[in-house]
Design a protein around this motif. Sequence first.
Motif, PDB file in Angstrom:
ATOM      1  N   GLU A  43       4.638  14.229   1.526  1.00  0.00           N
ATOM      2  CA  GLU A  43       3.482  14.674   2.264  1.00  0.00           C
ATOM      3  C   GLU A  43       2.500  14.008   1.806  1.00  0.00           C
ATOM      4  OE1 GLU A  43       3.544  18.513   2.927  1.00  0.00           O
ATOM      5  OE2 GLU A  43       5.439  18.737   3.799  1.00  0.00           O
ATOM      6  N   PHE A  44       2.222  14.116   0.557  1.00  0.00           N
ATOM      7  CA  PHE A  44       0.933  13.290  -0.117  1.00  0.00           C
ATOM      8  C   PHE A  44       0.805  12.094  -0.030  1.00  0.00           C
ATOM      9  CE2 PHE A  44      -1.065  11.699  -3.831  1.00  0.00           C
ATOM     10  CZ  PHE A  44      -2.540  12.245  -3.624  1.00  0.00           C
ATOM     11  N   ALA A  45       2.218  11.328  -0.298  1.00  0.00           N
ATOM     12  CA  ALA A  45       2.266   9.836  -0.123  1.00  0.00           C
ATOM     13  C   ALA A  45       2.274   9.217   1.258  1.00  0.00           C
ATOM     14  CB  ALA A  45       3.488   9.407  -0.889  1.00  0.00           C
ATOM     15  N   LEU A  46       2.835   9.932   2.055  1.00  0.00           N
ATOM     16  CA  LEU A  46       3.024   9.110   3.276  1.00  0.00           C
ATOM     17  C   LEU A  46       2.233   9.734   4.540  1.00  0.00           C
ATOM     18  CD1 LEU A  46       7.079   9.099   2.936  1.00  0.00           C
ATOM     19  CD2 LEU A  46       5.376   7.200   2.485  1.00  0.00           C
ATOM     20  N   TYR A  84      12.155  20.401  -6.709  1.00  0.00           N
ATOM     21  CA  TYR A  84      11.525  21.598  -5.826  1.00  0.00           C
ATOM     22  C   TYR A  84      10.352  21.152  -5.090  1.00  0.00           C
ATOM     23  CZ  TYR A  84       7.922  22.277  -9.545  1.00  0.00           C
ATOM     24  OH  TYR A  84       7.257  22.105 -10.559  1.00  0.00           O
ATOM     25  N   ASN A  85       9.542  20.288  -5.513  1.00  0.00           N
ATOM     26  CA  ASN A  85       8.285  19.687  -4.827  1.00  0.00           C
ATOM     27  C   ASN A  85       8.602  18.375  -4.297  1.00  0.00           C
ATOM     28  OD1 ASN A  85       8.391  18.591  -7.168  1.00  0.00           O
ATOM     29  ND2 ASN A  85       6.037  18.994  -7.685  1.00  0.00           N
ATOM     30  N   TRP A  86       9.634  17.926  -3.892  1.00  0.00           N
ATOM     31  CA  TRP A  86      10.079  16.568  -3.390  1.00  0.00           C
ATOM     32  C   TRP A  86       9.115  16.522  -2.200  1.00  0.00           C
ATOM     33  CZ3 TRP A  86      11.390  11.707  -3.934  1.00  0.00           C
ATOM     34  CH2 TRP A  86      12.082  11.190  -2.859  1.00  0.00           C
ATOM     35  N   GLN A  87       9.213  17.511  -1.144  1.00  0.00           N
ATOM     36  CA  GLN A  87       8.641  17.482   0.113  1.00  0.00           C
ATOM     37  C   GLN A  87       6.922  17.367  -0.084  1.00  0.00           C
ATOM     38  OE1 GLN A  87      11.237  16.676   2.383  1.00  0.00           O
ATOM     39  NE2 GLN A  87       9.382  17.352   3.330  1.00  0.00           N
ATOM     40  N   ASP A  88       6.381  18.071  -1.069  1.00  0.00           N
ATOM     41  CA  ASP A  88       5.040  17.865  -1.543  1.00  0.00           C
ATOM     42  C   ASP A  88       4.694  16.528  -1.632  1.00  0.00           C
ATOM     43  OD1 ASP A  88       4.811  20.807  -0.907  1.00  0.00           O
ATOM     44  OD2 ASP A  88       4.995  21.031  -3.229  1.00  0.00           O
ATOM     45  N   PHE A  89       5.575  15.795  -2.436  1.00  0.00           N
ATOM     46  CA  PHE A  89       5.483  14.323  -2.846  1.00  0.00           C
ATOM     47  C   PHE A  89       5.492  13.368  -1.721  1.00  0.00           C
ATOM     48  CE2 PHE A  89       8.315  10.741  -3.278  1.00  0.00           C
ATOM     49  CZ  PHE A  89       7.684   9.728  -3.981  1.00  0.00           C
ATOM     50  N   TYR A 140       0.939  -1.185  -0.072  1.00  0.00           N
ATOM     51  CA  TYR A 140      -0.042   0.237  -0.015  1.00  0.00           C
ATOM     52  C   TYR A 140       0.956   1.258  -0.095  1.00  0.00           C
ATOM     53  CZ  TYR A 140      -3.745   3.204   1.406  1.00  0.00           C
ATOM     54  OH  TYR A 140      -4.610   4.225   1.452  1.00  0.00           O
ATOM     55  N   ILE A 141       1.782   1.185   0.768  1.00  0.00           N
ATOM     56  CA  ILE A 141       2.873   2.400   0.773  1.00  0.00           C
ATOM     57  C   ILE A 141       3.501   2.542  -0.527  1.00  0.00           C
ATOM     58  CG2 ILE A 141       5.104   3.402   1.558  1.00  0.00           C
ATOM     59  CD1 ILE A 141       4.654   1.887   4.369  1.00  0.00           C
ATOM     60  N   GLU A 142       3.968   1.420  -1.052  1.00  0.00           N
ATOM     61  CA  GLU A 142       4.418   1.637  -2.738  1.00  0.00           C
ATOM     62  C   GLU A 142       3.466   2.160  -3.297  1.00  0.00           C
ATOM     63  OE1 GLU A 142       7.222  -1.467  -5.185  1.00  0.00           O
ATOM     64  OE2 GLU A 142       5.396  -2.349  -4.218  1.00  0.00           O
ATOM     65  N   ASP A 143       2.029   1.677  -3.347  1.00  0.00           N
ATOM     66  CA  ASP A 143       1.088   2.157  -4.250  1.00  0.00           C
ATOM     67  C   ASP A 143       0.786   3.749  -4.081  1.00  0.00           C
ATOM     68  OD1 ASP A 143       0.787  -0.111  -5.454  1.00  0.00           O
ATOM     69  OD2 ASP A 143      -1.030  -0.791  -4.187  1.00  0.00           O
ATOM     70  N   LYS A 144       0.822   4.263  -2.857  1.00  0.00           N
ATOM     71  CA  LYS A 144       0.862   5.500  -2.327  1.00  0.00           C
ATOM     72  C   LYS A 144       1.851   6.505  -2.965  1.00  0.00           C
ATOM     73  CE  LYS A 144      -1.784   7.817  -0.586  1.00  0.00           C
ATOM     74  NZ  LYS A 144      -1.925   8.054   0.789  1.00  0.00           N
ATOM     75  N   LEU A 145       3.116   5.912  -2.893  1.00  0.00           N
ATOM     76  CA  LEU A 145       4.377   6.596  -3.471  1.00  0.00           C
ATOM     77  C   LEU A 145       4.127   6.557  -5.022  1.00  0.00           C
ATOM     78  CD1 LEU A 145       7.040   4.873  -1.402  1.00  0.00           C
ATOM     79  CD2 LEU A 145       6.514   7.354  -1.636  1.00  0.00           C
ATOM     80  N   GLU A 146       3.729   5.594  -5.477  1.00  0.00           N
ATOM     81  CA  GLU A 146       3.415   5.529  -7.190  1.00  0.00           C
ATOM     82  C   GLU A 146       2.431   6.598  -7.644  1.00  0.00           C
ATOM     83  OE1 GLU A 146       4.078   4.535 -11.063  1.00  0.00           O
ATOM     84  OE2 GLU A 146       5.446   4.212  -9.342  1.00  0.00           O
ATOM     85  N   ALA A 147       1.317   6.748  -6.867  1.00  0.00           N
ATOM     86  CA  ALA A 147       0.296   7.670  -6.962  1.00  0.00           C
ATOM     87  C   ALA A 147       0.916   9.111  -6.830  1.00  0.00           C
ATOM     88  CB  ALA A 147      -0.925   7.323  -6.245  1.00  0.00           C
ATOM     89  N   SER A 148       1.538   9.420  -5.815  1.00  0.00           N
ATOM     90  CA  SER A 148       2.164  10.582  -5.736  1.00  0.00           C
ATOM     91  C   SER A 148       3.060  11.176  -6.685  1.00  0.00           C
ATOM     92  CB  SER A 148       2.703  10.628  -4.234  1.00  0.00           C
ATOM     93  OG  SER A 148       3.327  12.164  -3.783  1.00  0.00           O
ATOM     94  N   ILE A 166       3.060  10.184  -9.860  1.00  0.00           N
ATOM     95  CA  ILE A 166       2.344  10.480 -10.992  1.00  0.00           C
ATOM     96  C   ILE A 166       1.649  11.987 -10.854  1.00  0.00           C
ATOM     97  CG2 ILE A 166       0.252   9.954 -12.255  1.00  0.00           C
ATOM     98  CD1 ILE A 166       0.800   6.813 -11.491  1.00  0.00           C
ATOM     99  N   LYS A 167       1.117  12.272  -9.559  1.00  0.00           N
ATOM    100  CA  LYS A 167       0.426  13.347  -9.346  1.00  0.00           C
ATOM    101  C   LYS A 167       1.413  14.604  -9.409  1.00  0.00           C
ATOM    102  CE  LYS A 167      -1.693  16.186  -5.600  1.00  0.00           C
ATOM    103  NZ  LYS A 167      -2.644  16.573  -6.228  1.00  0.00           N
ATOM    104  N   PHE A 168       2.633  14.362  -9.082  1.00  0.00           N
ATOM    105  CA  PHE A 168       3.447  15.635  -8.855  1.00  0.00           C
ATOM    106  C   PHE A 168       4.481  15.622 -10.350  1.00  0.00           C
ATOM    107  CE2 PHE A 168       2.246  15.451  -4.535  1.00  0.00           C
ATOM    108  CZ  PHE A 168       1.946  16.918  -4.315  1.00  0.00           C
TER     109      PHE A 168
END
Length: 250
Positions: A109-112, A102-107, A65-73, A75-77
Amino acid sequence: MQEYWELYMKNLEGNPASILFNAGISMEMDEIKYIYPTIAFVKVKLKEPNERGLLSENEEPELSYIEDKLEASLIKFRIGKYVGRVISDGYVTFLYYLQFTYNWQDFLEFALDEFSHYEISSGFQDDGEWNYYQKLLYPTPKEWQIIQNHKVCDAMRTKEDNLHLPRAIEHKLFFTENSESRNVLLEKLESEGFKIQNEIENEEGIKGVSFYRIDKPFYHDIDELTLYLIDLLEAHGASYDGWETSIVKS
């Protein structure tokens, strides 16, 4: 980039490691490595690693599930590409190549945001030559051989083959050097019970031979045999080109 994933085991700093990587990238790496010049990681400490420090069945669903959330993030960013995962010594490390940071932190926060109960670290650094992909994720020739061995064994098992039963296993080699070591190599193979069959030639016109011996194609047996042949052939100016055999049921 092409999506073609492989999974294999290796030794990493004295510990067993499970490596999942996108092999398709290797066919495009020279074209894309300057587009994605930064390696980034997300490292998750396992709560219930098994006795080998690898992922346990109990924890596998949540890590997926963590892996999937990271992948979704990702794609989003739209900041990069997921290239592989390393599980070893009680940790899972997800690896990415980034186009920008530049938006690594956004990535992150959204994923984790819902996984605060895990100990997670992250970071990134320049890797314009893709050394992490080539030297950590990508298998050596011997590791590639084991991957192919197990694919063949798996396919044979689906046909109800008894892999423990000995049978003729045919191998192929191609000569990489024009030298007298060819005859020495063939004599060495014959002294170890191999029968030399036909002369062969690949699409590039490189000469070789096929040879066979009665052996068991079970996973560990075929791994030991093919890794030995790789070393033997390399020492005599030749390269190993795989094996095949017939299906034998109980």
